[in-house]
Design an enzyme around this catalytic site. Structure first.
Site, PDB file in Angstrom:
ATOM      1  CD  GLU A 108      77.423  34.184  -4.393  1.00 15.95           C
ATOM      2  OE1 GLU A 108      77.058  35.353  -4.349  1.00 15.95           O
ATOM      3  OE2 GLU A 108      78.484  33.768  -3.874  1.00 15.95           O
TER       4      GLU A 108
ATOM      5  CG  ASP B  28      74.945  43.451  -4.098  1.00 13.76           C
ATOM      6  OD1 ASP B  28      75.948  42.727  -4.038  1.00 13.76           O
ATOM      7  OD2 ASP B  28      73.781  43.016  -4.058  1.00 13.76           O
TER       8      ASP B  28
END
EC number: 4.2.1.20
Lengths: 277, 428
Positions: free
Chosen positions: A46, A57
């Protein structure tokens, strides 16, 4: 590269899916890191395409994204980087919707998907794109044989799971906890509940959000997952390393540790019918 | 019709709006949508009656629509001021904060969080939370904490926790990111009180509804006091909550011109290399993109990175804008204009000196636009149909400027502003 490549990565047992931010701290370093992760046992990689407002995030990955942006990473350079990569593991691009949209002049996302597919991107994860807004991206991904990977959260209702599974391809990313990305010291109870709630289907389930140690990986696979996603632990290792070489070594080692956790779970497992595949 | 059939159009204003949020938040967004429809639209459990009573008793509404006699004389047309500076707390922000904290209460939430830039929304939320006995945490950028100390004191005085955000430039954009992250972790017991007509559906619609009391009153007051509708309504636009509040009930009155005045800062355009815009004029100069849960107009680079914006007014300093405003601009219903830092400061002093009202620096942008409006009126001396200068104009004074005095004195000293007072009194 294609949707099938992503799915195939889960064929020989549960997959390890590490995440790093492209361009953190440089494109050349990322190339070395991706290779190191593959050597350590990554089955899918990823690769984050950095966006200035990463709302999904946590602090660790935010910092990685900041470093990558400061070093000049852009969507065009990202695709060049992917084009130059020499690894067998399929590359999944994780980024935010605005970057896809602006690649098509704010009008459409197909230009990005087409260019990314051509560069060798096999799948996309867009954490700020819920299934409701995904029709256009899904069509583009289907057209260009790119997997569209959705996140299932601890709060996701059964009706939403159904809607998500209708649109998803490649694999399903099961968010193990509430909140944002970030390494934790234990495996959340939510993880097991999340997996239990999911219907048996055609797509593999990969669990992430908080994975940093061998025992996490082992516990997640024992809990029935088809894959383990880990990000912050790698981004942290990059931040702490003094050189590209030592970072690559640390990444290879950590990937191998998590892969060993997955293998240990596999060999401990009492034979039983395949759960989710 | 079931939800799954209607959902693709949820909260869309033309091409703008929508729900671009992480999956973990979607159930909360759906829950809020449901609560909005029941309590706000359908007045379930008498929610809207309760809200309106509290706006009156706690908020001090209705606010007056007062004639600015001296400005009217100066410009040659009637200028009326909608006095949102007189709402409790000193700004229109309470209309929304009170509505949302009350809604959180009705929804059975145990905690509210909010982002704040200048501190006005944080202060309003802290006030409403204290009043309604709801634990409250405010996210605020470190830079803003340092430059908006009085508001930090106010929030703390109301017993709200203030969580500093150190990343990036430490302003509103970062505070919003952080509040969304908190919400992603605590969504089951927490309501996120967004401070403007931005964010995922239903926020832009719901915040507009709470703020639309401004134009509801103004429209009624115009009819009662002036016997007619205004020729134009002028409001400043950052995220756009006072703008939509001041415009909403006039949108269907096609003869009423609507001007959204953005912060022109120190210059228009984007400095791509520095990823910086010396302005906050997203409505007039931005491009389509997705930020903080909605598709709207943004200040961004070609690649789609959001740039740092600028305005002398912290409350307008935001790279995005409400999706409904973006749509009304595309439709030609709202005219986006802008006023730079210098003109806003000059207007701050003009209103203070001429009318005895110290406007917020945000509102000063709306007041400043009267100069351009008057110039346009002077040019249009002939022709058919309604034209600038024919009738009364309403300016929304969205807040009072006490909070800005430090900034104004500092910034005025750097400039040659005709109406600015000297501060000789401090030199002994």
């Amino acid at each position: 590269m294609s949707v099938d490549d992503v799915t195939a990565a889960f064929a020989d047992g549960p997959a390890l899916i590490p995440y790093v931010v492209a361009g953190d701290p440089s494109a050349d370093a990322t190339e070395a890191y991706v290779e190191a992760l593959a050597e350590g046992g990554a089955d899918v990689i990823e690769l984050g395409l950095p966006f200035s407002e990463p709302i999904a995030d946590g602090p660790t990955i935010q910092e990685g994204i900041r470093r990558a942006l400061d070093a000049g990473m852009t969507p065009a350079r990202y695709l060049d980087l992917v084009r130059d990569l020499d690894v067998d593991a399929p590359i999944v691009c994780m980024t935010y919707y605005n970057l896809l949209l602006q690649f098509g002049d704010g009008d459409e996302v197909e230009t990005f998907v087409e260019t990314a597919a051509d560069a060798g991107v096999s799948g996309l994860i867009v954490p700020d794109l819920p299934v409701e807004e995904s029709a256009e991206l899904e069509a583009a991904c289907a057209e260009h044989d790119v997997a569209l990977i959705f996140i299932v959260a601890p709060t996701t209702t059964p009706e939403r799971v159904e809607r998500i599974l209708e649109r998803a391809s490649g694999f399903v990313y099961v968010q193990a906890r509430m909140g944002t990305t970030g390494a934790r010291t234990d495996v959340s109870e939510d993880t097991y509940e999340s997996l239990d709630r999911l219907p048996e289907g055609d797509l593999p389930y990969a669990v992430g959000f908080g994975v940093s140690e061998r025992e996490h990986a082992k516990a997640i696979v024992e809990g029935g997952a088809d894959g383990v996603v880990a990000g912050s632990v790698f981004v942290d290792a990059i931040a702490e390393a003094e050189s590209t070489e030592s970072a690559a070594d640390a990444l290879r080692e950590k990937a191998a540790e998590l892969a060993a956790g997955i293998d240990a779970a596999e060999s401990d497992e009492t034979p039983e019918p395949e759960t989710t595949k | 019709m079931s939800r799954s059939e209607t959902v693709t159009d949820a909260g869309k204003f033309g091409r703008y709006g929508g729900q671009y949020v992480p999956e973990v938040l979607m159930p909360a967004v759906e829950e809020l949508e449901d609560a909005y429809e029941r309590y706000v639209l359908d007045n379930e459990d008498g929610f809207m009656d309760d809200f309106r009573a509290r706006l009156r008793d706690f908020g001090g509404r209705p606010t007056p629509l007062g004639k600015a006699e001296n400005l009217s004389q100066k410009y040659g047309f009637d200028v009326y001021l909608k006095r949102e500076d007189l709402v409790h707390g000193g700004a229109h922000k309470l209309n929304n904060a009170l509505g949302q904290v009350l809604l959180a209460k009705y929804m059975g939430k145990e905690r509210v969080i909010a982002e704040t830039g200048a501190g006005q929304h944080g202060t309003a939320t802290a006030m409403a939370a204290a009043y309604l006995d709801m634990p409250c945490e405010i996210y605020m950028g470190r830079t803003d904490i340092n430059r908006q100390r009085p508001n930090v004191f106010r929030m703390r005085t109301h017993d709200a926790a203030v969580n500093p955000v150190d990343v990036g430039s430490g302003t509103l954009k970062e505070a919003t990111n952080e509040a969304m992250r908190d919400w992603a972790t605590t969504v089951e017991n927490t309501h996120y009180v967004i401070g403007s007509v931005v964010g995922p559906h239903p926020f832009p619609t719901m915040v507009r509804d709470f703020q639309s009391v401004i134009s509801e009153e103004a429209r009624r007051q115009a009819a009662e006091q002036l016997g007619r509708l205004p020729e134009a309504v002028i409001a400043c636009a950052g995220g756009g909550s006072n703008t939509m509040g001041a415009f909403h009930n006039f949108v269907d009155d096609e003869d009423v011109a609507l001007y959204a005045v953005e912060a022109g800062g120190s210059g228009l355009g984007i400095e791509t290399e520095e990823e910086y815009a010396p302005n906050s004029a997203s409505l007039g100069t931005g491009s389509v993109g997705v930020l903080h849960g909605a598709k709207t107009k943004l200040l961004q680079t070609e690649e789609g990175q959001i740039v740092e914006s600028h305005s002398v007014s912290a409350g307008l300093d935001y790279a995005g804008v409400g999706p409904e405003l973006a749509h009304l601009v595309d439709q030609g219903r709202v005219t986006p204009v802008n006023v730079d830092d210098d003109a806003a400061l000059a207007a701050f002093h003009r209103l203070s000196r001429e009318e005895g009202i110290i406007p917020a620096l945000e509102s000063s942008h709306a007041v400043a636009y009267l100069e351009q409006y008057a110039a346009t009126a002077a040019e249009q001396t002939s022709g058919d149909g309604p034209r600038a200068g024919d009738g009364p104009v309403i300016v929304n004074v969205s807040g009072r400027g006490d909070k800005d005095l430090d900034t104004v004195i500092e910034e005025s000293a750097k400039r040659d502003l005709p109406d600015a007072p000297d501060m000789e009194v401090f030199r002994s």
